[in-house]
Design a protein around this motif. Structure first.
Motif, short mmCIF file in Angstrom:
data_model
loop_
_atom_site.label_atom_id
_atom_site.label_comp_id
_atom_site.label_asym_id
_atom_site.label_seq_id
_atom_site.Cartn_x
_atom_site.Cartn_y
_atom_site.Cartn_z
N HIS A 107 0.85 -1.19 0.00
CA HIS A 107 0.00 0.00 0.00
C HIS A 107 0.89 1.25 0.00
O HIS A 107 1.82 1.36 0.80
N ILE A 108 0.58 2.17 -0.88
CA ILE A 108 1.31 3.43 -0.94
C ILE A 108 0.30 4.56 -0.73
O ILE A 108 -0.64 4.70 -1.51
N ILE A 109 0.50 5.35 0.32
CA ILE A 109 -0.40 6.45 0.64
C ILE A 109 0.34 7.76 0.35
O ILE A 109 1.32 8.10 1.02
N LEU A 110 -0.14 8.45 -0.66
CA LEU A 110 0.51 9.68 -1.12
C LEU A 110 -0.21 10.89 -0.55
O LEU A 110 -1.43 11.03 -0.67
N ILE A 111 0.56 11.78 0.06
CA ILE A 111 0.01 12.99 0.67
C ILE A 111 0.66 14.22 0.03
O ILE A 111 1.89 14.32 -0.01
N ARG A 160 0.46 13.20 -9.28
CA ARG A 160 -0.39 12.99 -10.44
C ARG A 160 0.30 12.12 -11.49
O ARG A 160 -0.32 11.25 -12.12
N TYR A 161 1.59 12.34 -11.66
CA TYR A 161 2.35 11.52 -12.59
C TYR A 161 2.42 10.07 -12.10
O TYR A 161 2.25 9.12 -12.87
N PHE A 162 2.66 9.89 -10.80
CA PHE A 162 2.71 8.55 -10.22
C PHE A 162 1.42 7.78 -10.49
O PHE A 162 1.45 6.59 -10.82
N SER A 167 -6.42 16.84 -10.58
CA SER A 167 -6.29 17.95 -9.63
C SER A 167 -6.24 17.41 -8.21
O SER A 167 -6.91 16.42 -7.88
N LEU A 168 -5.44 18.06 -7.36
CA LEU A 168 -5.26 17.61 -5.98
C LEU A 168 -5.34 18.78 -5.00
O LEU A 168 -4.72 19.82 -5.23
N ASN A 169 -6.08 18.60 -3.92
CA ASN A 169 -6.08 19.58 -2.84
C ASN A 169 -4.85 19.38 -1.97
O ASN A 169 -4.25 18.30 -1.94
N HIS A 170 -4.49 20.40 -1.24
CA HIS A 170 -3.39 20.27 -0.27
C HIS A 170 -3.77 19.24 0.79
O HIS A 170 -4.91 19.16 1.24
N LEU A 191 -6.50 1.92 -7.63
CA LEU A 191 -6.53 3.24 -7.01
C LEU A 191 -7.66 3.23 -5.98
O LEU A 191 -8.83 3.29 -6.33
N VAL A 192 -7.30 3.16 -4.72
CA VAL A 192 -8.28 3.11 -3.63
C VAL A 192 -8.91 4.49 -3.42
O VAL A 192 -10.12 4.62 -3.19
N ALA A 193 -8.09 5.53 -3.50
CA ALA A 193 -8.59 6.90 -3.31
C ALA A 193 -7.69 7.86 -4.08
O ALA A 193 -6.48 7.64 -4.19
N PHE A 194 -8.32 8.90 -4.61
CA PHE A 194 -7.53 9.94 -5.29
C PHE A 194 -7.97 11.30 -4.78
O PHE A 194 -9.15 11.67 -4.89
N GLY A 195 -7.04 12.04 -4.20
CA GLY A 195 -7.33 13.40 -3.74
C GLY A 195 -8.42 13.46 -2.69
O GLY A 195 -9.17 14.44 -2.63
N ASP A 196 -8.51 12.44 -1.85
CA ASP A 196 -9.54 12.41 -0.81
C ASP A 196 -9.29 13.52 0.22
O ASP A 196 -8.25 13.56 0.86
N SER A 197 -10.27 14.41 0.36
CA SER A 197 -10.16 15.52 1.30
C SER A 197 -11.28 15.53 2.32
O SER A 197 -11.54 16.55 2.95
N GLY A 198 -11.94 14.41 2.48
CA GLY A 198 -13.08 14.34 3.39
C GLY A 198 -12.74 14.58 4.84
O GLY A 198 -13.63 14.85 5.65
#
Length: 256
Positions: free
Chosen positions: A68-72, A204-206, A222-225, A241-248
Motif C-alpha cells: 500500500h502506498i499512501i501519497l500525501i 499525479r504523474y505517479f 487535480s489535488l487539494n493540499h 486506485l483506492v482513493a484519489f485526492g480524498d479531502s473528506g
C-alpha cells in the motif's frame, strides 16, 4: 428461417460498436520487473520432476503480501517565496497538515515508513504528520520526490508553464516511481503501508504511471493540499486506485 436485411444491418452496427470498445493495450503484468516468470531462469520442462522444480522457483519469487502506498500532498505554503527555504507552510497549511495527521492516526494502519521530499513545505508537513503517528515509524527524506515537471502534458494548457526543465526533472521523477512503486518483495510476509509526502505534479504523474494510463495525462488531474491518494499493489502485479485526492477529513475552508 426468414432473412431480414435490416436485422443484418443492426448486427453489423453492433459489431462495429464492439470494436470501438476494444482496449488498445493490454495490462503489462511485468511493469515493475517483478513478475515471477521474469525472475526465474527458463528451463526445459519435459517431465514432472523439472515441472515441480520450475513451479517451486516461481513460488519462491512470487510476492505474498500487498504493498500500500499512501501519497500525501504537502500543505498550503508561501507561493511568493523566492527560495525553497522561504516557502514555508502558512497558518492554513499547518492546519491542513494537522488534519491529515489526525486522519492517518484515525485510520490506525500499521504504517512502516514516512518518506518526504527534501523541499521545505514537504518536510514541515511530514513533521506534523509524524507527531500523530507511532513513535517507532521510520522517517526518511528523498530528493527524488521533490516537485518538478515530469513530462510535457497532453493536451497542452495555456495556464501551465513549466518552471523546471522536463528533461532534467522527468528522469528523476520516473526514478522515484520505479523506486517506490512495485509489488511487495517475495520475502515479505505482512502487508506494507508506506506514506509518501510529496507534491501535486509528482503524485499525479505517479497515478498515471501506476494505472498504466498515458503519463502525459497528469495535468488533467487535480489535488487539494494534504489530500490522500491511495494506491494498492497486489502480488500478481495488479494495481488499484483506492482513493484519489480524498479531502473528506478537512473542513471546507481548508480547500485552498
Amino acid at each position: 428461417m426468414v432473412f431480414y436485411p435490416h436485422e443484418n444491418d443492426n448486427n453489423n452496427q453492433l459489431a462495429q460498436a464492439d470494436k470501438s470498445r476494444v482496449f488498445s493495450t493490454s495490462w503489462n503484468y511485468n511493469w515493475d520487473r517483478r513478475d515471477p516468470k521474469s525472475l526465474v531462469k527458463p528451463m526445459k520442462i519435459d517431465d514432472e520432476f523439472n515441472r515441480n522444480i520450475y513451479n517451486k522457483q516461481l513460488i519462491n519469487k512470487t510476492a505474498k503480501a500487498i504493498h500500500h502506498i499512501i501519497l500525501i500532498r504537502h500543505g498550503q505554503y508561501n507561493k511568493e517565496a523566492k527560495t525553497d527555504a522561504d516557502g514555508r507552510l502558512t497558518t492554513l497549511g499547518k492546519q491542513q497538515a494537522e488534519a491529515i495527521g489526525k486522519r492517518l492516526q484515525e485510520l490506525n494502519l500499521p504504517y512502516n515508513s514516512l518518506i518526504h521530499s527534501t523541499m521545505t513545505r514537504a518536510q514541515e508537513t511530514a513533521k506534523i504528520i509524524q507527531s500523530f503517528l507511532k513513535k517507532n515509524i521510520t522517517v526518511k527524506s528523498d530528493s527524488l520526490l521533490n516537485e518538478g515537471s515530469p513530462i510535457q502534458p497532453e493536451p497542452p494548457s495555456s495556464n501551465w508553464k513549466a518552471e523546471i526543465n522536463y528533461y532534467r526533472d522527468g528522469p528523476r521523477i520516473e526514478a522515484a516511481f520505479r523506486k517506490y512503486f512495485h509489488r511487495a518483495d517475495f520475502s515479505q510476509e505482512k502487508d506494507s503501508y508506506t506514506i509518501l509526502v510529496s507534491h501535486a505534479n509528482v503524485i499525479r504523474y505517479f497515478v498515471c504511471r501506476a494505472l498504466q494510463f498515458p503519463p502525459e495525462s497528469w495535468l488533467r488531474l487535480s489535488l487539494n493540499h494534504t489530500s490522500i491518494t491511495w494506491i494498492t499493489i497486489y502480488p500478481d502485479g495488479i494495481v488499484k486506485l483506492v482513493a484519489f485526492g480524498d479531502s473528506g477529513h478537512m473542513n471546507p475552508q481548508f480547500f485552498l
